[in-house]
Design a protein around this motif. Structure first.
Motif, mmCIF file in Angstrom:
data_model
loop_
_atom_site.group_PDB
_atom_site.id
_atom_site.type_symbol
_atom_site.label_atom_id
_atom_site.label_comp_id
_atom_site.label_asym_id
_atom_site.label_seq_id
_atom_site.Cartn_x
_atom_site.Cartn_y
_atom_site.Cartn_z
ATOM 1 N N PRO A 23 3.366 -47.554 -81.853
ATOM 2 C CA PRO A 23 1.945 -47.182 -81.789
ATOM 3 C C PRO A 23 1.617 -46.109 -82.818
ATOM 4 O O PRO A 23 2.503 -45.360 -83.255
ATOM 5 C CB PRO A 23 1.789 -46.639 -80.363
ATOM 6 C CG PRO A 23 2.874 -47.303 -79.583
ATOM 7 C CD PRO A 23 4.023 -47.435 -80.529
ATOM 8 N N ALA A 24 0.362 -46.016 -83.194
ATOM 9 C CA ALA A 24 -0.060 -45.016 -84.177
ATOM 10 C C ALA A 24 0.299 -43.616 -83.689
ATOM 11 O O ALA A 24 0.320 -43.346 -82.492
ATOM 12 C CB ALA A 24 -1.564 -45.129 -84.411
ATOM 13 N N GLU A 25 0.599 -42.729 -84.642
ATOM 14 C CA GLU A 25 0.914 -41.339 -84.299
ATOM 15 C C GLU A 25 -0.271 -40.709 -83.561
ATOM 16 O O GLU A 25 -1.433 -40.996 -83.846
ATOM 17 C CB GLU A 25 1.191 -40.543 -85.577
ATOM 18 C CG GLU A 25 2.456 -40.949 -86.311
ATOM 19 C CD GLU A 25 3.704 -40.256 -85.776
ATOM 20 O OE1 GLU A 25 3.642 -39.617 -84.708
ATOM 21 O OE2 GLU A 25 4.754 -40.368 -86.448
ATOM 22 N N GLY A 26 0.052 -39.817 -82.629
ATOM 23 C CA GLY A 26 -0.994 -39.135 -81.880
ATOM 24 C C GLY A 26 -0.501 -38.838 -80.470
ATOM 25 O O GLY A 26 0.303 -39.585 -79.914
ATOM 26 N N GLY A 27 -0.960 -37.742 -79.909
ATOM 27 C CA GLY A 27 -0.482 -37.364 -78.592
ATOM 28 C C GLY A 27 0.948 -36.851 -78.658
ATOM 29 O O GLY A 27 1.431 -36.446 -79.718
ATOM 30 N N ALA A 28 1.619 -36.878 -77.532
ATOM 31 C CA ALA A 28 2.995 -36.394 -77.450
ATOM 32 C C ALA A 28 3.848 -37.391 -76.690
ATOM 33 O O ALA A 28 3.387 -38.014 -75.725
ATOM 34 C CB ALA A 28 3.023 -35.032 -76.752
ATOM 35 N N GLU A 29 5.089 -37.550 -77.146
ATOM 36 C CA GLU A 29 6.001 -38.476 -76.467
ATOM 37 C C GLU A 29 7.388 -37.865 -76.378
ATOM 38 O O GLU A 29 7.791 -37.050 -77.217
ATOM 39 C CB GLU A 29 6.054 -39.820 -77.205
ATOM 40 C CG GLU A 29 6.562 -39.744 -78.635
ATOM 41 C CD GLU A 29 6.180 -40.964 -79.466
ATOM 42 O OE1 GLU A 29 5.019 -41.421 -79.365
ATOM 43 O OE2 GLU A 29 7.035 -41.438 -80.232
ATOM 44 N N VAL A 30 8.085 -38.243 -75.316
ATOM 45 C CA VAL A 30 9.481 -37.862 -75.133
ATOM 46 C C VAL A 30 10.286 -39.147 -75.017
ATOM 47 O O VAL A 30 9.908 -40.068 -74.285
ATOM 48 C CB VAL A 30 9.681 -36.997 -73.875
ATOM 49 C CG1 VAL A 30 11.163 -36.818 -73.574
ATOM 50 C CG2 VAL A 30 9.026 -35.628 -74.067
ATOM 51 N N ALA A 31 11.388 -39.225 -75.759
ATOM 52 C CA ALA A 31 12.200 -40.437 -75.790
ATOM 53 C C ALA A 31 13.437 -40.295 -74.909
ATOM 54 O O ALA A 31 14.026 -39.217 -74.806
ATOM 55 C CB ALA A 31 12.619 -40.750 -77.222
ATOM 56 N N LYS A 70 2.938 -45.518 -71.124
ATOM 57 C CA LYS A 70 1.835 -44.557 -71.160
ATOM 58 C C LYS A 70 1.768 -43.776 -69.852
ATOM 59 O O LYS A 70 1.713 -44.370 -68.774
ATOM 60 C CB LYS A 70 0.521 -45.317 -71.395
ATOM 61 C CG LYS A 70 -0.731 -44.466 -71.365
ATOM 62 C CD LYS A 70 -1.955 -45.346 -71.557
ATOM 63 C CE LYS A 70 -3.241 -44.539 -71.405
ATOM 64 N NZ LYS A 70 -4.436 -45.407 -71.570
ATOM 65 N N VAL A 71 1.791 -42.434 -69.947
ATOM 66 C CA VAL A 71 1.627 -41.579 -68.780
ATOM 67 C C VAL A 71 0.144 -41.259 -68.592
ATOM 68 O O VAL A 71 -0.391 -41.338 -67.486
ATOM 69 C CB VAL A 71 2.438 -40.276 -68.930
ATOM 70 C CG1 VAL A 71 2.210 -39.348 -67.739
ATOM 71 C CG2 VAL A 71 3.925 -40.593 -69.076
ATOM 72 N N ASP A 72 -0.518 -40.884 -69.670
ATOM 73 C CA ASP A 72 -1.967 -40.693 -69.692
ATOM 74 C C ASP A 72 -2.428 -40.874 -71.129
ATOM 75 O O ASP A 72 -1.655 -41.336 -71.978
ATOM 76 C CB ASP A 72 -2.375 -39.334 -69.105
ATOM 77 C CG ASP A 72 -1.691 -38.156 -69.794
ATOM 78 O OD1 ASP A 72 -1.522 -38.209 -71.034
ATOM 79 O OD2 ASP A 72 -1.316 -37.194 -69.104
ATOM 80 N N ASP A 73 -3.652 -40.496 -71.439
ATOM 81 C CA ASP A 73 -4.204 -40.756 -72.775
ATOM 82 C C ASP A 73 -3.490 -40.009 -73.888
ATOM 83 O O ASP A 73 -3.585 -40.390 -75.059
ATOM 84 C CB ASP A 73 -5.698 -40.397 -72.810
ATOM 85 C CG ASP A 73 -6.541 -41.391 -72.032
ATOM 86 O OD1 ASP A 73 -6.039 -42.504 -71.777
ATOM 87 O OD2 ASP A 73 -7.680 -41.050 -71.666
ATOM 88 N N GLN A 74 -2.765 -38.939 -73.546
ATOM 89 C CA GLN A 74 -2.117 -38.141 -74.586
ATOM 90 C C GLN A 74 -0.598 -38.105 -74.494
ATOM 91 O O GLN A 74 0.048 -37.591 -75.401
ATOM 92 C CB GLN A 74 -2.647 -36.699 -74.526
ATOM 93 C CG GLN A 74 -4.085 -36.551 -74.973
ATOM 94 C CD GLN A 74 -4.486 -35.095 -75.084
ATOM 95 O OE1 GLN A 74 -4.437 -34.358 -74.118
ATOM 96 N NE2 GLN A 74 -4.872 -34.679 -76.278
ATOM 97 N N ARG A 75 -0.027 -38.646 -73.430
ATOM 98 C CA ARG A 75 1.416 -38.507 -73.219
ATOM 99 C C ARG A 75 2.077 -39.864 -72.954
ATOM 100 O O ARG A 75 1.524 -40.696 -72.234
ATOM 101 C CB ARG A 75 1.697 -37.563 -72.054
ATOM 102 C CG ARG A 75 1.139 -36.163 -72.264
ATOM 103 C CD ARG A 75 1.529 -35.232 -71.134
ATOM 104 N NE ARG A 75 0.991 -35.691 -69.864
ATOM 105 C CZ ARG A 75 1.361 -35.212 -68.683
ATOM 106 N NH1 ARG A 75 2.297 -34.302 -68.596
ATOM 107 N NH2 ARG A 75 0.807 -35.661 -67.580
ATOM 108 N N SER A 76 3.269 -40.025 -73.536
ATOM 109 C CA SER A 76 4.021 -41.274 -73.357
ATOM 110 C C SER A 76 5.503 -40.986 -73.184
ATOM 111 O O SER A 76 6.016 -39.972 -73.664
ATOM 112 C CB SER A 76 3.842 -42.194 -74.564
ATOM 113 O OG SER A 76 2.497 -42.552 -74.752
ATOM 114 N N LEU A 77 6.179 -41.897 -72.492
ATOM 115 C CA LEU A 77 7.632 -41.918 -72.428
ATOM 116 C C LEU A 77 8.103 -43.079 -73.285
ATOM 117 O O LEU A 77 7.441 -44.128 -73.346
ATOM 118 C CB LEU A 77 8.115 -42.107 -70.990
ATOM 119 C CG LEU A 77 7.634 -41.092 -69.957
ATOM 120 C CD1 LEU A 77 8.139 -41.477 -68.564
ATOM 121 C CD2 LEU A 77 8.077 -39.687 -70.321
ATOM 122 N N VAL A 78 9.232 -42.917 -73.953
ATOM 123 C CA VAL A 78 9.740 -43.951 -74.855
ATOM 124 C C VAL A 78 11.179 -44.293 -74.485
ATOM 125 O O VAL A 78 12.024 -43.398 -74.382
ATOM 126 C CB VAL A 78 9.681 -43.481 -76.326
ATOM 127 C CG1 VAL A 78 10.103 -44.615 -77.261
ATOM 128 C CG2 VAL A 78 8.286 -42.981 -76.679
#
Length: 211
Positions: A23-31, A70-78
């Motif tokens: 996905p396009a860069e943006g928000g925050a993610e933890v892998a 997707k956790v919410d609009d700004q956060r994701s788990l990978v």
């Protein structure tokens, strides 16, 4: 302070075979990363209280995609591809390693790494490789010593202490932390939530008020 489990709202977002199709860069993610038999998918499912969110397989090494939740609009788990499984062809291993290193070095939305290791066999060659990549980028890492239910309390505690000692000797405790974790007994979930909240909120805060 009690941390609510916002990760129970996580839902599948996207699968990518390489960094270019993430996905396009943006928000925050933890892998989440780990050897193919470290219990990575089970840990994600336990965290999110959703047994079907991340695929679990009796054939380690089957997951070859970068999976986003997707956790919410700004956060994701990978969920990163499992690595280091002996029965996977060498050419596939090399491709995975290249994708993993590229992702860790170049993905700007990545704010932290959860590195899973079987508590009975921690700090294997590929685990050390992942740690080195993350440390070179100064990326926070939290080690989950999984399947701790397979060990009695004494040996499990000794494993935790041994890993903590090795991190201290390597002088990387400012970036790397560690805990015991059991998906089967749901032990260590609250501690993992606290770490994820800290990693992801730092990422969100860094985006500024206009993000």
């Amino acid at each position: 302070m009690s941390h609510p489990n916002n990760y129970q709202n996580a839902e599948f977002l996207h699968s990518a075979p390489d960094l270019a199709r993430c996905p396009a860069e943006g928000g925050a993610e933890v892998a989440f990363a780990g050897r193919s038999n470290a219990g990575k998918s089970s840990a994600i499912n336990t965290l999110t209280a959703n047994k079907k969110l991340a695929r679990t397989s009796k054939t380690p090494g089957r997951t070859q995609l970068i999976n986003y939740f997707k956790v919410d609009d700004q956060r994701s788990l990978v969920d990163l591809p499992g690595y280091g499984y002996a029965k996977v062809p060498m050419a596939v291993k090399k491709k995975w390693n290249k994708n993993l290193s590229t992702y860790l070095y170049e993905r700007q939305s990545l704010k932290g790494l959860i590195l899973l290791m079987d508590s009975r066999h921690p700090m294997q060659e590929f685990d050390t490789m992942m740690l080195n990549w993350a440390i070179e980028r100064e990326l926070p890492v939290h080690i989950l010593l999984t399947k701790s239910d397979k060990l009695k309390k004494g040996p499990a505690k000794n494993t935790l202490l041994a890993v903590q000692k090795s991190l201290k000797e390597a002088n990387i405790t400012d970036l790397v932390t560690v805990q015991l974790f059991s998906s089967l007994k749901k032990e260590g979930v609250k501690e993992l939530i606290r770490v994820l909240d800290d990693m992801l909120m730092v990422g969100i805060d860094a985006l500024g008020p206009e993000s």
